[in-house]
Design a protein around this motif. Structure first.
Motif: not given
Length: 532
Positions: A137-139, A191-192, A236-238, A529-532
């Motif tokens: 959910c966040w990175v 990325r959008p 983002t997934g891995t 901190l960035q949300a997906l």
């Protein structure tokens, strides 16, 4: 207004975006032979173990057959083969990580024990990723991380701590994956999803996949901290590093970037290390993030930049501070020229430029409201006793900045430093953080006044909680609280700030409107901190 032509700079750019092969042919051949021998021994060893096990099993069960082992293996594989794409992707990546570990172990053996060239490495040695099977959910960037997710809660294992990295965080604020980095990182840019249909492997028959699946297949750009000359593109997934991008000649990065709304271009704030002018580098996402052009930022020291909702306008925070290559030293604090700039992203033409009331109000961090209002965090570079507003807003067409309202104009509680700004457009609220002041504050954008401020030592990263579903957020809604923000800090906490749905007149002054729930981790979260 000025118009500048975009100039092609691809010849000056050096992009490194694939894992390199081993350079020494002898290492390649020896490595292949070693791996083949190991594989053969593994197969023979497994067969021997199965044979021994079957012999003793036969004594207890006379009707036992070797076919039973095959049947059992098929039964174990069946749930895996019927699983969704995301678990399969994670299994595949885990196998890749295992293979990379084997390659690195053999490479170390060959280079150290057999005297082969130690420069014959592959880039997988630069990044190590560990991963758990949960959606992200966040990175966030991390200034110090454990070397293994399993060791995160081991307080006594100091040897397990690495220096810099990036982590993926799930809805319950648990670490999903962590990837080590060769240097400290700064901004995180996701990325959008709008450009998903242009991907080579996009399947039109599955265009209605849920948002969670889309999130897990997106790129996330991790910027090196100013004055870095690198940024990285991760999955983002891995958390796997896909590309590593090097700055052009006579350029370094300022730590921030943003995507075009269609996800095809990446815009990066850069410094011309010869003239010390601000630049905006433009990178082609579909061409492995190759730099294709650059614009003038129309200022000095551009820091954060964001995309306007119109899709055609870049909004740039020119901090106004000159720095040289490989240096963070401020060279012109007495002659700073900070500004907020609106730029045409297609041709680089200057649309608007606004300057703050004081020349030492460095315009640093930005967030964009859905209605096109820019939220601005200031870092004041003047004398400590001077009190200036640190949170401003601006909308295209306005002739000046507008300050938010602090009780009794007490901006000193932020110690002249705003680290992050995050806006919730749906609820019309803004969260700002200050690690120096050790607090996070939430403003009501309808009244432009402070809702509440909470003490959070060394807090910096901030993002929204909207659309995040977890056990905690469900409990929050049941208690009559509104979704708010998540804040990270250097002490390893991920803290949710929830706004109570009770009128202020019904709450005692000491209670506050913001409820805090902290989740500790054995790591130090970094600036953003960035949300997906």
């Amino acid at each position: 207004m000025q118009t500048l032509k975009a100039k092609t700079v691809s010849s000056l750019t050096k992009n490194s975006y694939q894992s390199s092969d081993l350079k020494d042919g002898r290492v390649n051949r020896t490595l292949g032979q070693e791996l083949l021998a190991t594989s053969a021994l593994t197969v023979m060893g497994t067969a021997a173990l199965v044979g021994i096990h079957h012999r003793y099993r036969k004594q207890r069960q006379p009707d036992a057959r070797l076919q039973d082992y095959v049947t059992s293996a098929r039964a174990q594989l069946h749930p895996l083969l019927s699983a969704h794409e995301l678990p399969l992707m994670r299994l595949r990546y885990a196998c890749q990580q295992g293979a990379a570990a084997w390659r690195e172990a053999y490479r170390t053996y060959l280079t150290e024990d057999k005297g082969y060239d130690s420069n014959a490495t592959d880039s997988s040695a630069l990044h190590t990723t560990t991963m758990l099977a949960r959606p992200v959910c966040w990175v966030s960037g991390v200034a110090s991380i454990p070397k293994n997710i399993a060791l995160i809660k081991n307080d006594n294992d100091n040897a397990s701590v690495s220096d810099f990295g990036v982590v993926g965080i799930d809805a319950d604020r648990q670490i999903v994956w962590q990837t080590t980095m060769p240097e400290r990182v700064h901004d995180i840019v996701v990325r959008p999803v709008a450009d998903a249909q242009h991907e080579p492997n996009y399947d039109n028959n599955n265009q209605n996949r849920n948002n969670q699946s889309n999130n897990q297949s997106r790129d996330v750009v991790v910027m090196g901290r100013r004055p870095s000359e690198k940024f990285w593109v991760l999955d983002t997934g891995t958390g796997q590093v896909k590309f590593a991008i090097q700055a052009s000649v006579n350029r370094h990065f300022y730590g921030h970037a943003c995507y075009s709304l269609d996800g095809t271009k990446l815009y990066v704030t850069e410094n011309d290390t010869i003239n010390l002018d601000g630049k905006i580098g433009i990178y082609d996402v579909h061409d492995h993030y190759r730099k294709i052009a650059e614009f003038d930022s129309h200022g000095i020291g551009p820091h954060e930049l964001i995309m306007h909702p119109d899709g055609d306008t870049l909004v740039i925070a020119n901090g106004g501070i000159k720095t040289e290559q490989a240096s963070r030293e401020e060279l012109n604090l007495d002659t700073m020229r900070p500004s907020l700039v609106y730029l045409n992203r297609h041709n680089g033409s200057l649309l608007e430029q606004i300057t703050p009331e004081h020349s030492q109000m460095s315009v640093r961090h930005l967030a964009m409201h859905d209605d096109g209002t820019v939220m601005i965090g200031i870092q004041f570079q003047g004398a400590k006793h001077i009190n200036v507003p640190l949170v401003l807003t601006h909308k295209r067409g306005e002739t000046d900045f507008r300050s938010l309202i602090m009780p009794n104009n007490q901006w000193q509680c932020f110690h002249q430093y705003i680290a992050s700004v995050a806006v919730d457009s749906e609820r019309n609220q803004l969260c700002v953080t200050t690690p120096i002041g050790g607090c996070a504050a939430i403003f009501d954008l309808n009244t432009r006044t402070l809702i509440d401020a909470v003490n959070l030592p060394d807090c910096a990263g901030a993002s929204i909680l909207s659309n995040i579903s977890s056990s905690k957020t469900k409990q929050t809604h049941e208690r009559g609280e509104k979704a708010g923000f998540i804040v990270s800090d250097g002490q390893g906490q991920l803290t949710t700030l929830s706004i109570t749905d009770v009128p202020m007149t019904d709450i005692s002054p000491s209670a506050g409107r913001v409820l805090i729930d902290s989740q500790p981790h054995m790591m130090s979260f970094d600036n953003h901190l960035q949300a997906l």
